[in-house]
Design an enzyme around this catalytic site. Sequence first.
Site, PDB file in Angstrom:
ATOM      1  N   HIS A 127      -9.848  -3.237   0.627  1.00  0.00           N
ATOM      2  CA  HIS A 127      -9.527  -3.308   1.114  1.00  0.00           C
ATOM      3  C   HIS A 127      -8.594  -3.894   1.963  1.00  0.00           C
ATOM      4  O   HIS A 127      -8.409  -4.841   2.991  1.00  0.00           O
ATOM      5  CB  HIS A 127      -9.483  -4.937   0.234  1.00  0.00           C
ATOM      6  CG  HIS A 127      -9.804  -5.599  -0.360  1.00  0.00           C
ATOM      7  ND1 HIS A 127     -10.405  -5.831  -1.902  1.00  0.00           N
ATOM      8  CD2 HIS A 127     -11.765  -5.078  -1.418  1.00  0.00           C
ATOM      9  CE1 HIS A 127     -11.121  -6.476  -2.656  1.00  0.00           C
ATOM     10  NE2 HIS A 127     -11.995  -6.226  -2.043  1.00  0.00           N
ATOM     11  N   CYS A 135      -4.619  -6.624  16.458  1.00  0.00           N
ATOM     12  CA  CYS A 135      -4.762  -8.449  17.048  1.00  0.00           C
ATOM     13  C   CYS A 135      -6.704  -8.641  17.080  1.00  0.00           C
ATOM     14  O   CYS A 135      -7.562  -8.181  17.145  1.00  0.00           O
ATOM     15  CB  CYS A 135      -4.864  -8.505  18.770  1.00  0.00           C
ATOM     16  SG  CYS A 135      -4.582  -9.414  19.848  1.00  0.00           S
ATOM     17  N   CYS A 159      -1.381  -8.793  24.525  1.00  0.00           N
ATOM     18  CA  CYS A 159      -2.771 -10.486  25.359  1.00  0.00           C
ATOM     19  C   CYS A 159      -2.211 -11.889  25.008  1.00  0.00           C
ATOM     20  O   CYS A 159      -2.555 -12.738  25.402  1.00  0.00           O
ATOM     21  CB  CYS A 159      -4.321  -9.852  24.766  1.00  0.00           C
ATOM     22  SG  CYS A 159      -4.784 -10.282  22.979  1.00  0.00           S
ATOM     23  N   THR A 198      -8.584  -3.104 -13.494  1.00  0.00           N
ATOM     24  CA  THR A 198      -9.090  -4.281 -12.623  1.00  0.00           C
ATOM     25  C   THR A 198     -10.851  -4.750 -13.788  1.00  0.00           C
ATOM     26  O   THR A 198     -11.042  -4.485 -14.278  1.00  0.00           O
ATOM     27  CB  THR A 198     -10.098  -2.883 -11.599  1.00  0.00           C
ATOM     28  OG1 THR A 198     -11.469  -4.386 -11.425  1.00  0.00           O
ATOM     29  CG2 THR A 198     -10.741  -2.021 -11.851  1.00  0.00           C
TER      30      THR A 198
END
Length: 257
Positions: A127, A135, A159, A198
């Site tokens: 994950h 970005c 940017c 889990t």
Amino acid sequence: MDESATLDAVAALLADASRILFITGAGISADSGLPTYRGIGGLYHERLTADGLTIEEALSGHMMAARPALTWKYIAEIEANCRGAQPNAAHRVIAALEREKPDAWVLTQNVDGLHRAAGSTRLIEIHGTVHHLRCTECRHERTVEDFAGLRLPPECPACGGVLRPDIVLFGEMLPAPAVGRLEHLIDAGFDLVVSVGTTSVFPYIAGPVWWARQAGVPAVEINPGDTEVSHLVRHRLRMPAARAFEELWRRLHPEAG
């Protein structure tokens, strides 16, 4: 079989195995003080977020694209609750077993980086990791220790686009390189599969345990509660991960006291 006998049996499997897959989820990091999203004591147990959304809606790829400030709000809330956490005995013992077993691997759902901090290197962070930002518009990337001081949502210095953690949000595809590595390892086979902390609700997390069952390979589960794979494993340790691995290490290395 009582708890002590089960620990002895699991320690014997660990001692004999060369190729081991450890599969870990939020339960292993709970012993480091990290909360889960859901479950008893989780940040969003049986309630909506302050914005009237489920946490799955708030932390979705769609929401990040449409309302990045809202998604960042909850990412930052979770990160703040996790900040300063350190690897616990379970992380450390798994890393130590990696050093002893050259073909031992970790598949983790966790994005907290604690396996890496403990010294694990043969690691599939399926994950992603919350400490790596990228970005959404260009190829700029950066690594951060935590989110302290970040203006939210953070702006890309290259940017002006929005930075986001390099994690898999709800509704997004898994990273192809990580999936490919896992598939390659499963094809090569393991001597032992150990599921830790889990619930195994995702098919790619339960899958290796199903593979072990079909291949006649022993599988072990370390989890206080029942999960999707509890009926598939050879041995179950209904214990918190840190205590289980401390007990297992003691049996594997009695000379250490």
